[in-house]
Write a protein that holds these residues in place. Sequence first.
Motif, PDB file in Angstrom:
ATOM      1  N   ARG A  88       0.837  -1.197   0.000  1.00 52.07           N
ATOM      2  CA  ARG A  88       0.000   0.000   0.000  1.00 52.07           C
ATOM      3  C   ARG A  88       0.875   1.251   0.000  1.00 52.07           C
ATOM      4  NH1 ARG A  88      -3.467  -2.709   4.267  1.00 52.07           N
ATOM      5  NH2 ARG A  88      -5.144  -3.616   3.029  1.00 52.07           N
ATOM      6  N   TYR A  89       0.360   2.311  -0.656  1.00 55.73           N
ATOM      7  CA  TYR A  89       1.092   3.575  -0.661  1.00 55.73           C
ATOM      8  C   TYR A  89       1.309   4.092   0.755  1.00 55.73           C
ATOM      9  CZ  TYR A  89       0.588   4.298  -5.712  1.00 55.73           C
ATOM     10  OH  TYR A  89       0.670   4.190  -7.070  1.00 55.73           O
ATOM     11  N   GLY A  90       0.269   4.028   1.592  1.00 49.60           N
ATOM     12  CA  GLY A  90       0.386   4.504   2.970  1.00 49.60           C
ATOM     13  C   GLY A  90       0.926   5.923   3.024  1.00 49.60           C
ATOM     14  N   PRO A  91       1.891   6.177   3.919  1.00 44.27           N
ATOM     15  CA  PRO A  91       2.394   7.549   4.083  1.00 44.27           C
ATOM     16  C   PRO A  91       3.215   8.058   2.897  1.00 44.27           C
ATOM     17  CG  PRO A  91       3.631   6.037   5.465  1.00 44.27           C
ATOM     18  CD  PRO A  91       2.494   5.252   4.868  1.00 44.27           C
ATOM     19  N   SER A 170      -2.347  11.098  15.927  1.00 42.37           N
ATOM     20  CA  SER A 170      -2.115  10.555  17.267  1.00 42.37           C
ATOM     21  C   SER A 170      -2.941   9.304  17.566  1.00 42.37           C
ATOM     22  CB  SER A 170      -2.404  11.629  18.328  1.00 42.37           C
ATOM     23  OG  SER A 170      -3.788  11.958  18.321  1.00 42.37           O
ATOM     24  N   ASP A 171      -3.850   8.949  16.678  1.00 40.08           N
ATOM     25  CA  ASP A 171      -4.661   7.745  16.868  1.00 40.08           C
ATOM     26  C   ASP A 171      -3.768   6.508  16.705  1.00 40.08           C
ATOM     27  OD1 ASP A 171      -6.358   5.512  16.549  1.00 40.08           O
ATOM     28  OD2 ASP A 171      -7.920   6.725  15.613  1.00 40.08           O
ATOM     29  N   PRO A 172      -3.703   5.614  17.701  1.00 39.37           N
ATOM     30  CA  PRO A 172      -2.842   4.435  17.576  1.00 39.37           C
ATOM     31  C   PRO A 172      -3.207   3.533  16.401  1.00 39.37           C
ATOM     32  CG  PRO A 172      -4.047   4.417  19.677  1.00 39.37           C
ATOM     33  CD  PRO A 172      -4.382   5.683  18.975  1.00 39.37           C
ATOM     34  N   LEU A 173      -4.460   3.570  15.962  1.00 38.81           N
ATOM     35  CA  LEU A 173      -4.865   2.749  14.826  1.00 38.81           C
ATOM     36  C   LEU A 173      -4.351   3.309  13.491  1.00 38.81           C
ATOM     37  CD1 LEU A 173      -8.538   1.886  15.850  1.00 38.81           C
ATOM     38  CD2 LEU A 173      -6.493   0.452  16.035  1.00 38.81           C
ATOM     39  N   PHE A 174      -3.891   4.566  13.487  1.00 40.26           N
ATOM     40  CA  PHE A 174      -3.350   5.167  12.271  1.00 40.26           C
ATOM     41  C   PHE A 174      -2.008   4.530  11.894  1.00 40.26           C
ATOM     42  CE2 PHE A 174      -1.045   8.674  10.039  1.00 40.26           C
ATOM     43  CZ  PHE A 174      -1.818   8.670   8.895  1.00 40.26           C
ATOM     44  N   LYS A 175      -1.245   4.103  12.877  1.00 40.68           N
ATOM     45  CA  LYS A 175       0.014   3.368  12.686  1.00 40.68           C
ATOM     46  C   LYS A 175       0.979   4.090  11.740  1.00 40.68           C
ATOM     47  CE  LYS A 175      -2.380  -1.011  13.303  1.00 40.68           C
ATOM     48  NZ  LYS A 175      -2.804  -2.255  12.673  1.00 40.68           N
ATOM     49  N   HIS A 178       0.313   3.518   8.120  1.00 41.33           N
ATOM     50  CA  HIS A 178       0.238   2.124   7.662  1.00 41.33           C
ATOM     51  C   HIS A 178      -0.994   1.453   8.261  1.00 41.33           C
ATOM     52  CE1 HIS A 178       4.190   2.314   5.823  1.00 41.33           C
ATOM     53  NE2 HIS A 178       4.608   2.935   6.910  1.00 41.33           N
ATOM     54  N   TYR A 179      -2.127   2.152   8.266  1.00 42.85           N
ATOM     55  CA  TYR A 179      -3.346   1.685   8.901  1.00 42.85           C
ATOM     56  C   TYR A 179      -4.051   0.613   8.071  1.00 42.85           C
ATOM     57  CZ  TYR A 179      -5.341   5.094   5.686  1.00 42.85           C
ATOM     58  OH  TYR A 179      -5.665   5.796   4.566  1.00 42.85           O
ATOM     59  N   ASP A 180      -4.887  -0.163   8.735  1.00 43.83           N
ATOM     60  CA  ASP A 180      -5.717  -1.158   8.086  1.00 43.83           C
ATOM     61  C   ASP A 180      -6.947  -0.456   7.535  1.00 43.83           C
ATOM     62  OD1 ASP A 180      -7.236  -3.300   7.292  1.00 43.83           O
ATOM     63  OD2 ASP A 180      -7.365  -4.222   9.267  1.00 43.83           O
ATOM     64  N   PRO A 181      -7.200  -0.501   6.239  1.00 38.44           N
ATOM     65  CA  PRO A 181      -8.332   0.239   5.680  1.00 38.44           C
ATOM     66  C   PRO A 181      -9.687  -0.300   6.110  1.00 38.44           C
ATOM     67  CG  PRO A 181      -7.306  -1.095   3.988  1.00 38.44           C
ATOM     68  CD  PRO A 181      -6.438  -1.196   5.210  1.00 38.44           C
TER      69      PRO A 181
END
Length: 182
Positions: A88-91, A170-175, A178-181
Motif C-alpha cells: 500500500r502507498y500509505g504515508p 495521534s490515533d494508535p490505529l493510524f500506525k 500504515h493503517y488497516d483500511p
Amino acid sequence: DALPILRIEQFGREDAGPDDTVLLLPSFSYGSHARSLLEDPTPGWWEGIVGDSLGVDTRRFRVVCASILGSPLGSTNPTTVNPSTGKRYGPSFPQITPADQAHCHARVLDYLGLDYVHAVVGASLGGMQALEFAAESPERAKRIVSIVATPRTSPGSVALRRVQRAAVLSDPLFKDGHYDPE
C-alpha cells in the motif's frame, strides 16, 4: 509510474453533447455515486438534487461524476497497492491539492471526449475544485457553480485542520500511515 484511477458514474442523457453535460465534483466525504442507478439503487449523496425534474435535471443533462483523487471512495488513495512496490502507498502517497483534483477531472473530460461542459458544479471541497477547474481550464466550462466553498483558506480554517490532522496522527490505529483500511 502508475496513472491514478477514478471511478466515474454518469446519470441522465447518455447521448448529450458538451452543451448539455454537467461535471459534478463531490466533496471529500463522497464518491461518484451522486444518485441511484438501475445497477446501483442505493441512494446517492445528491439524490434530491440530481435527477428528473430536479435542480440538475437529468432529462436535459448528462451528469458526469467522478470520485476524487486521494479519496478511498473509488480512486487511487493511500490504501491502494503501489504497483512498483506491491505494498500500500500509505504515508508515501503524495500530498494532494484541489488543483491536483481539478486536473484529474479535466482528464476525465478528455477520456470522455468532451472539450468543454455546460457547467462544473461542486460543493465544499467539490466547490473548491470547481474554482480551481475554472482557474486552470476556463475554456472548458461555460459556467461554474461553487457551493459553500472558498477560494482561499482562512487562518481559523487552517487551525481547525491542524487539530483534525493531529487527532488522526495521534490515533494508535493510524500506525504512522500504515493503517488497516477495514
